[in-house]
Structure formats: structure tokens, C-alpha cells
Write a protein that holds these residues in place. Structure first.
Motif, short mmCIF file in Angstrom:
data_model
loop_
_atom_site.label_atom_id
_atom_site.label_comp_id
_atom_site.label_asym_id
_atom_site.label_seq_id
_atom_site.Cartn_x
_atom_site.Cartn_y
_atom_site.Cartn_z
N CYS A 11 0.86 -1.18 0.00
CA CYS A 11 0.00 0.00 0.00
C CYS A 11 0.90 1.23 0.00
CB CYS A 11 -0.88 -0.02 1.24
SG CYS A 11 -1.84 1.50 1.49
N SER A 12 0.68 2.15 -0.92
CA SER A 12 1.56 3.33 -0.99
C SER A 12 1.30 4.29 0.17
CB SER A 12 1.40 4.04 -2.33
OG SER A 12 0.07 4.39 -2.54
N ASN A 13 0.21 4.09 0.88
CA ASN A 13 -0.13 4.94 2.01
C ASN A 13 0.58 4.49 3.29
OD1 ASN A 13 -1.67 7.19 3.09
ND2 ASN A 13 -2.92 5.65 4.11
N SER A 33 -7.89 5.94 -11.23
CA SER A 33 -6.84 6.96 -11.23
C SER A 33 -5.76 6.70 -12.28
CB SER A 33 -6.20 7.02 -9.84
OG SER A 33 -5.66 5.75 -9.52
N ASP A 64 -15.19 -3.04 -3.94
CA ASP A 64 -13.95 -2.31 -3.67
C ASP A 64 -13.12 -3.08 -2.65
OD1 ASP A 64 -14.48 -0.25 -5.42
OD2 ASP A 64 -15.23 1.12 -3.89
N GLN A 66 -9.98 -2.64 0.18
CA GLN A 66 -9.29 -1.64 1.01
C GLN A 66 -8.13 -2.29 1.73
OE1 GLN A 66 -13.04 -0.71 3.19
NE2 GLN A 66 -12.32 1.39 2.98
N CYS A 67 -7.10 -1.49 1.98
CA CYS A 67 -5.97 -1.94 2.78
C CYS A 67 -6.46 -2.26 4.19
CB CYS A 67 -4.91 -0.84 2.83
SG CYS A 67 -3.53 -1.22 3.93
N GLU A 72 -7.33 2.48 3.00
CA GLU A 72 -7.22 3.13 1.69
C GLU A 72 -7.85 2.20 0.63
OE1 GLU A 72 -5.93 6.12 -0.98
OE2 GLU A 72 -5.68 6.15 1.18
N LEU A 74 -7.82 0.49 -2.66
CA LEU A 74 -6.70 0.17 -3.54
C LEU A 74 -7.13 -0.27 -4.93
CD1 LEU A 74 -4.61 -1.88 -0.97
CD2 LEU A 74 -4.35 0.53 -1.56
N GLU A 96 -4.81 -0.43 -8.31
CA GLU A 96 -4.45 0.77 -9.03
C GLU A 96 -2.97 1.07 -8.82
OE1 GLU A 96 -7.04 3.67 -9.81
OE2 GLU A 96 -8.80 2.74 -8.92
N LYS A 99 -1.95 3.50 -6.22
CA LYS A 99 -2.25 3.19 -4.83
C LYS A 99 -1.29 2.18 -4.22
CE LYS A 99 -6.14 5.56 -4.81
NZ LYS A 99 -6.98 5.99 -3.73
N VAL A 100 -0.45 1.56 -5.05
CA VAL A 100 0.50 0.59 -4.54
C VAL A 100 1.91 0.98 -4.95
CG1 VAL A 100 -1.11 -1.37 -4.44
CG2 VAL A 100 0.18 -0.95 -6.54
#
Length: 105
Positions: A11-13, A33, A64, A66-67, A72, A74, A96, A99-100
Motif C-alpha cells: 500500500c503506498s499509504n 486513477s 472495492d 481496502q488496505c 485506503e 486500492l 491501481e 495506490k501501490v
């Protein structure tokens, strides 16, 4: 993990481990995105409620993802494809690219 271990997407977050590079089926997908990847399997995600969504390739039932750590969104999981030519996506996951992140490779 050095260069010897599996190539990991996080996860990029929050950098939670989400998928392995070896599980990529295709890199030629588009998400909300921009570029997105289709994966066989992902880990450390929660799957949201199913909904019908009109995508570029037609109507699909998706949920959807989510992490697990930071919630988030993803990408999504393909639950059902209504077009015969799209059935191969069922049970697969879109992540996406925005997002990663690739972890140390």
C-alpha cells in the motif's frame, strides 16, 4: 528482504504488504486513477459490498478492496462478469498503480 525474496507490492499509504509480482495477470488495465494491474491474488485487504458497475469492458459486479491497515481503497475485486468474454476476470483483483508501490526492487 533482499533482491532474492519475492517482489512485493505494498500500500503506498502505509506500506502494508498487498501482493506479489508473480501474481500479476496483466498490466494493461485502467482504474479510477489511471493504470491498474490485474492480480490472481492479494493479501491484507478487506472486500467491501458488491455492486454492479459499468466499466470500460461492460457491466460487472465488483467490490472495492481496502488496505487492512489504513482502509485506503486500492482497487476492486471482480465478483461477476456479465459478458462471456470477460468471465476470466471473476474472482480476480484490480490494484491501481497509483495506490501501490514496489517494495525494494
Amino acid at each position: 528482504m533482499g533482491k532474492c525474496g519475492p517482489r512485493i507490492y505494498s500500500c503506498s499509504n502505509c506500506r502494508c504488504h498487498i501482493a506479489e509480482h508473480d501474481d500479476i495477470i496483466s498490466k494493461s488495465f485502467t482504474g479510477r486513477s489511471g493504470r491498474a494491474y490485474l492480480f490472481h491474488a492479494v493479501v491484507n485487504v478487506t472486500v467491501g459490498p458488491k455492486e454492479d458497475r459499468q466499466l470500460t469492458t461492460g457491466l460487472h459486479t465488483v467490490a472495492d478492496i481496502q488496505c487492512l491497515e489504513c482502509q485506503e481503497v486500492l482497487g476492486w475485486k471482480y465478483e461477476k462478469a456479465y459478458d462471456e468474454t470477460q468471465k476470466y476476470k471473476e474472482g480476480k483483483f484490480i490494484l491501481e498503480k497509483a495506490k501501490v508501490m514496489r517494495e525494494d526492487w
